[in-house]
Structure formats: C-alpha cells, structure tokens
Design an enzyme around this catalytic site. Structure first.
Site, PDB file in Angstrom:
ATOM      1  CE  LYS A 192     -19.033  -2.671   7.114  1.00  0.00           C
ATOM      2  NZ  LYS A 192     -18.366  -1.582   6.354  1.00  0.00           N
ATOM      3  CD  GLN A 212     -13.670   3.096   1.063  1.00  0.00           C
ATOM      4  OE1 GLN A 212     -13.701   4.085   1.784  1.00  0.00           O
ATOM      5  NE2 GLN A 212     -13.830   1.875   1.533  1.00  0.00           N
ATOM      6  CG  ASN A 263      -2.068   5.878  -5.179  1.00  0.00           C
ATOM      7  OD1 ASN A 263      -2.615   5.721  -4.082  1.00  0.00           O
ATOM      8  ND2 ASN A 263      -1.955   4.914  -6.056  1.00  0.00           N
ATOM      9  CE  LYS A 273      -6.013  -1.654   6.503  1.00  0.00           C
ATOM     10  NZ  LYS A 273      -7.324  -1.289   5.930  1.00  0.00           N
ATOM     11  N   GLY A 292     -10.873   8.646  11.257  1.00  0.00           N
ATOM     12  CA  GLY A 292     -12.101   7.954  10.864  1.00  0.00           C
ATOM     13  C   GLY A 292     -11.892   6.459  10.828  1.00  0.00           C
TER      14      GLY A 292
END
Length: 320
Positions: free
Chosen positions: A66, A137, A158, A225, A291
């Site tokens: 990808k 997402q 959020n 991150k 993940g």
C-alpha cells in the site's frame, strides 16, 4: 491486471467481509504463514506523511504494497486526508495483478482490526461503548464495534467538540443513544473504548480507566503519536497486530522507551485468534489492543475487494 477504482469500493466490501479478512490474516501472521516487510514512512512537512506498507501472506497467496499517507490540507480541497492505493502482485512471478483504491479500504480494515480485538478481548457483558475521536474514521470504528457486543449506549469525547455530531449521527443511525462526556466520565462509563485520533500527546489517562475495560487504540501509527498514558499499559494485558511495529511506531513505543514495558509483555492478537493465548483472563482485567496498521491488512481487504469486484463486473481488466 485488474483495476478496482476507489468509486467501486463503496457498497462492495462490508464490515463483515473486512472482519473475516483481517481476522484470517492476523491468524496467519501468528502462525508465521504471513509477514510484513519493514515500513517506509517519510515526513513531507506541514504534517504530511507518505510511505509504503507491504507484506507476503503465504496462506492467502497474496503479495502486495500500500502506497499513500496523510495529507492534512486535503479537507480544504474537498478530499479526505488519508490517500492510498494498494497494489497486488503474483507471489510466484512478481507480475502485477491488481491496483485497488485504498482510501475506503483503509477505514474498513482499521475498523475491522479494532472489531477483531473487541470480539476476542472485550468482556461478553460490555454495554457501553466509548469513542475518543470524531474524525473521518470514527464512524467506521463505531459501526464495526457495535457488531461485536450488545452495546446499549455510546459516549464520546473529541479534542474539537464541534465535530461530535458525527458520533451522535452515527449512533442514531445504529439505534443507540449518544452522550458527549468528559474523558473522566467516558472512562467511568465505558466498557470498551475505541481511540482513533492523530494526537501527539496522551488524552486517556491511567486514572480514567477502570478495571475490566477493553481499549482499542487505533490512532498511533507513527513515531511521536500518542493516545494513552503509558501507565495504562503497565496494568493491562497488551495485544497488538505486530509486536515489532507496536514498539517502534505504535502506542507501545512510549511505554517501551520509558522502560515500563518489554517486547515480551506484548502479545500478537493472532495468538488469541488461533487459541495459543487465552486473551482476557478475568472480568477485572484491563486489555489494550495497539492497532498500528500493518500492510498485510491492506493486502487482505484489497484481495477480497478484487474478488468481489470481478464477481460483480466492477473490476476493469487492462494490459500493462
């Protein structure tokens, strides 16, 4: 070769197709029947990321890559920020077999991975789903998650509260009540927490997480991150798609760097799928799925998309 354009993906591959493909490839990875190649990822400046994820699935007979990344200025141009294409090759000859639009597939495979973790690790009596993040997402994550447990409510938080209507609308679509809450209240209510942000600082703190919670941490896929306070991982059973990637670019990178977690304490979820690891061992245990997103996930869903597109006459055959 076959071309499956991005426009053909919507309505072609559903959450069940993606779940089946991802569960199978995680199992193959744990059996050493499939493996990912080293990730190539480059920062292009201005928050842009570009890279390649690839791998070989001997069990599924798939070889692919990808190519794509994250381009934060795309929203202003009417496009989604994540852009990618998946290329599939014959593993015996190296001949290019297919090019598949990868944008929707990325959202579906990411949601499927967290759903697989919920199916295998969350408490059976989980009733409240917590969502951290309300970006593109998040809706895919919620739709996939609710297929795994009989959730009665969704709570969400959020960084930008004005985006929370996306979560509220998705919950309504699924017939579930939604409540916007603080992170403290989210942790107090949620039995399963899905975190899907692009944050570079932890939002969910150790004090927020109560015993028995399952956390699917899906946003950390790059150095720097971070979504969780590392202390969470020290009192949780930690699972991932691929251990090497979790400690280098996944959520585990921070706990490992601080000496709070070792590679040996992280389990590939494929071992749970295959029955080699028990997964959750008590209702009070905290479980975390890191993940990171591996190339084999993209290859698995792209291969399924090609099969479905050919069956339905939506794939274009061209000579290269």
């Amino acid at each position: 070769m076959w071309i499956v354009p991005e426009a053909a993906i919507n309505g072609l591959l559903d959450h069940d197709d993606a779940f089946t493909a991802i569960e199978a490839v995680f199992g193959a990875m744990a059996r050493d029947d499939a493996y990912n190649f080293p990730v190539v990822r480059e920062a292009l400046g201005g928050g842009r990321q570009y890279g390649f994820k690839s791998g070989l699935d001997r069990a599924g007979g798939q070889l692919g890559v990808k190519a794509g990344g994250y381009f934060p200025g795309n929203a202003d141009k009417g496009m989604i920020n994540h852009q990618s294409t998946v290329f599939l090759f014959d593993p015996d000859t190296g001949v290019l077999q297919a090019a598949v639009g990868g944008n929707l597939l990325t959202a579906l495979r990411t949601a499927a991975a967290s759903a697989v973790s919920i199916a295998h690790l969350a408490r059976k009596d989980a009733k409240v789903l917590g969502m951290i993040g309300a970006g593109h997402q998040s809706a895919f994550q919620m739709r996939a998650a609710v297929r795994q447990r009989r959730f009665e409510k969704v709570v969400g938080w959020n960084y930008h509260p004005e985006m929370l209507p996306r979560l509220a609308d998705t919950a309504a679509e699924l017939g579930l009540p939604f409540e916007a809450v603080s992170l403290e209240e989210l942790g107090a209510q949620a039995d399963v927490i899905v975190s899907i942000t692009s944050s570079e600082a932890a939002s969910l703190m150790d004090a927020h997480v109560r015993p028995g919670t399952h956390i699917a941490c899906m946003g950390t896929d790059t150095k720097g991150k971070q979504e969780l306070e590392p202390a969470i991982l020290t009192r949780a059973a930690v699972f991932t798609d691929e251990v090497a990637q979790a400690v280098s670019i996944g959520e585990c990178q921070h706990a490992v760097a601080q000496g709070l977690l070792t590679d040996a304490a992280i389990t590939a979820i494929g071992a749970v799928i295959n029955g080699a690891h028990p997964g959750r061992t008590s209702d009070d245990q905290i479980t975390v799925f890191d993940g990171t997103g591996v190339g084999l996930q993209d290859i698995a869903v792209a291969a399924r998309a090609v099969d479905l597109a050919r069956e339905k006459g939506l794939a274009q055959e061209v000579a290269l």
